[in-house]
Design an enzyme around this catalytic site. Structure first.
Site, PDB file in Angstrom:
ATOM      1  N   LYS A   1       6.683 -14.892  -1.941  1.00 54.07           N
ATOM      2  CA  LYS A   1       5.294 -15.110  -2.367  1.00 54.07           C
ATOM      3  C   LYS A   1       5.202 -15.255  -3.890  1.00 54.07           C
ATOM      4  CE  LYS A   1       3.674 -11.230  -0.751  1.00 54.07           C
ATOM      5  NZ  LYS A   1       4.946 -10.570  -0.400  1.00 54.07           N
TER       6      LYS A   1
ATOM      7  N   ARG B   1      14.724  -3.458 -10.298  1.00 55.73           N
ATOM      8  CA  ARG B   1      13.462  -2.721 -10.146  1.00 55.73           C
ATOM      9  C   ARG B   1      13.734  -1.461  -9.326  1.00 55.73           C
ATOM     10  NH1 ARG B   1       8.919  -6.927  -8.033  1.00 55.73           N
ATOM     11  NH2 ARG B   1       8.428  -5.137  -6.728  1.00 55.73           N
TER      12      ARG B   1
ATOM     13  N   ARG C   1      17.929  -8.719  -6.180  1.00 57.40           N
ATOM     14  CA  ARG C   1      17.113  -9.231  -7.291  1.00 57.40           C
ATOM     15  C   ARG C   1      17.411  -8.458  -8.587  1.00 57.40           C
ATOM     16  NH1 ARG C   1      10.844  -9.727  -6.321  1.00 57.40           N
ATOM     17  NH2 ARG C   1      10.999  -7.521  -5.764  1.00 57.40           N
TER      18      ARG C   1
ATOM     19  N   ARG D   1       9.267   0.016   1.883  1.00 56.02           N
ATOM     20  CA  ARG D   1       8.256  -1.020   1.611  1.00 56.02           C
ATOM     21  C   ARG D   1       8.041  -1.884   2.859  1.00 56.02           C
ATOM     22  NH1 ARG D   1      10.660  -3.822  -3.504  1.00 56.02           N
ATOM     23  NH2 ARG D   1       8.826  -5.173  -3.453  1.00 56.02           N
TER      24      ARG D   1
ATOM     25  N   ARG E   1      -3.593  -5.957   0.823  1.00 55.67           N
ATOM     26  CA  ARG E   1      -2.458  -5.392   1.551  1.00 55.67           C
ATOM     27  C   ARG E   1      -2.908  -4.402   2.624  1.00 55.67           C
ATOM     28  NH1 ARG E   1       1.727  -6.065  -2.788  1.00 55.67           N
ATOM     29  NH2 ARG E   1       3.720  -5.342  -2.022  1.00 55.67           N
TER      30      ARG E   1
HETATM   31  P1  AMP Z   1       4.893  -6.260  -5.233  1.00 51.22           P
HETATM   32  O1  AMP Z   1       5.491  -6.711  -6.513  1.00 51.22           O
HETATM   33  O2  AMP Z   1       3.767  -7.117  -4.749  1.00 51.22           O
HETATM   34  O3  AMP Z   1       5.944  -6.040  -4.153  1.00 51.22           O
HETATM   35  O4  AMP Z   1       4.244  -4.838  -5.502  1.00 51.22           O
HETATM   36  C1  AMP Z   1       5.017  -3.758  -5.988  1.00 51.22           C
HETATM   37  C2  AMP Z   1       4.322  -2.447  -5.674  1.00 51.22           C
HETATM   38  O5  AMP Z   1       3.037  -2.413  -6.310  1.00 51.22           O
HETATM   39  C3  AMP Z   1       4.032  -2.204  -4.201  1.00 51.22           C
HETATM   40  O6  AMP Z   1       5.134  -1.669  -3.507  1.00 51.22           O
HETATM   41  C4  AMP Z   1       2.870  -1.210  -4.296  1.00 51.22           C
HETATM   42  O7  AMP Z   1       3.332   0.085  -4.664  1.00 51.22           O
HETATM   43  C5  AMP Z   1       2.081  -1.743  -5.488  1.00 51.22           C
HETATM   44  N1  AMP Z   1       1.075  -2.743  -5.040  1.00 51.22           N
HETATM   45  C6  AMP Z   1       1.045  -4.066  -5.326  1.00 51.22           C
HETATM   46  N2  AMP Z   1      -0.022  -4.657  -4.760  1.00 51.22           N
HETATM   47  C7  AMP Z   1      -0.682  -3.677  -4.083  1.00 51.22           C
HETATM   48  C8  AMP Z   1      -1.848  -3.651  -3.273  1.00 51.22           C
HETATM   49  N3  AMP Z   1      -2.557  -4.765  -3.008  1.00 51.22           N
HETATM   50  N4  AMP Z   1      -2.226  -2.464  -2.740  1.00 51.22           N
HETATM   51  C9  AMP Z   1      -1.541  -1.336  -2.984  1.00 51.22           C
HETATM   52  N5  AMP Z   1      -0.417  -1.290  -3.715  1.00 51.22           N
HETATM   53  C10 AMP Z   1       0.011  -2.450  -4.275  1.00 51.22           C
END
Ligand code: AMP
Length: 218
Positions: A13, A160, A127, A171, A88
């Site tokens: 994404k 990360r 990554r 996750r 989410r």
């Molecule tokens: P991502 O880079 O989108 O995988 O997001 C990394 C982390 O940020 C996730 O594992 C969550 O801890 C937090 N996060 C990102 N977007 C959201 C969301 N819409 N709702 C809750 N937590 C989020």
């Protein structure tokens, strides 16, 4: 065009979000990126969010909804935007719809990036991110010329904390429980389109461009 990118972590994404944003000249709004920036600068919100992010848990809905509502109020979103990693949860999706309804707007399309779990795990655990410019690489799929060093700016790469195997597994579990129901939510609204997140970047971009043009969104 107001677009939501849905799908598990590792489905591509973020990568498509960046490409689409450049091609269609609309902002790519990634809640993960906004939260990581807040963690980096050490804001109170960032400090709170970090405790959830490091475990692969979701940051509370009210925090994330606040971030997105503020971001969507900025003028660069007038022509459209790509939401990546938001919503989410069902609560977030409903809050988004309610906020958009108030300004007589709405989401035009939710793109669901489908990907086998083993590919998502391989992508995430391999990554590597540049500490300085934030560029993304992958130990196998996008290797750097010199191991551990960014090709773009020469700074060191890191993994990360939430890309470590145990956290990645969590996750994906969180995705199944809390985010997968959104596929139903957007299907019922008649705006869900499924694409393969396993395609390479260029091929998937072509598929998405065709979908937008067929739907007369671009
Ligand atoms: P991502 O880079 O989108 O995988 O997001 C990394 C982390 O940020 C996730 O594992 C969550 O801890 C937090 N996060 C990102 N977007 C959201 C969301 N819409 N709702 C809750 N937590 C989020």
């Amino acid at each position: 065009m107001n677009i939501v990118l849905l799908g598990p972590p590792g489905a591509g994404k973020g990568t498509q979000g960046v490409v689409l944003s450049k091609s269609y000249n609309i902002p790519h709004i990634s809640t993960g990126d906004i939260l990581r920036e807040a963690v980096k600068t050490g804001t109170p919100m960032g400090k709170k969010a970090k405790t959830f992010m490091d475990k692969g848990e979701l940051v509370p809905d009210e925090v994330v909804v606040g971030i997105v509502v503020d971001r969507l109020a900025q003028s660069d979103t007038k022509k459209g935007y790509i939401l990546d990693g938001f919503p989410r949860t069902l609560k977030q999706a409903e809050a988004l719809d309610a906020a958009l309804e108030k300004i007589e707007s709405g989401i035009d399309m939710a793109l669901y990036f489908e990907i086998p779990e083993n590919i998502a795990i391989e992508r995430l655990t391999g990554r590597r991110v540049c500490k300085s410019c934030g560029a993304n690489f992958h130990i196998k799929n996008i290797p750097t010329k010199v191991e551990g060093i960014c090709d773009k700016c020469g700074a060191e790469l890191f993994q990360r904390p939430d890309d470590r195997l145990e956290t990645v597994k969590n996750r994906l579990k969180v995705y199944e429980l809390q985010t997968r129901p959104l596929i139903d939510y957007y299907t019922k609204k008649g705006i869900l389109k499924k694409v393969s997140g396993a395609l390479d970047v260029k091929d998937l971009f072509k598929v998405l461009s065709q979908i937008f043009s067929d739907a007369k969104l671009a």
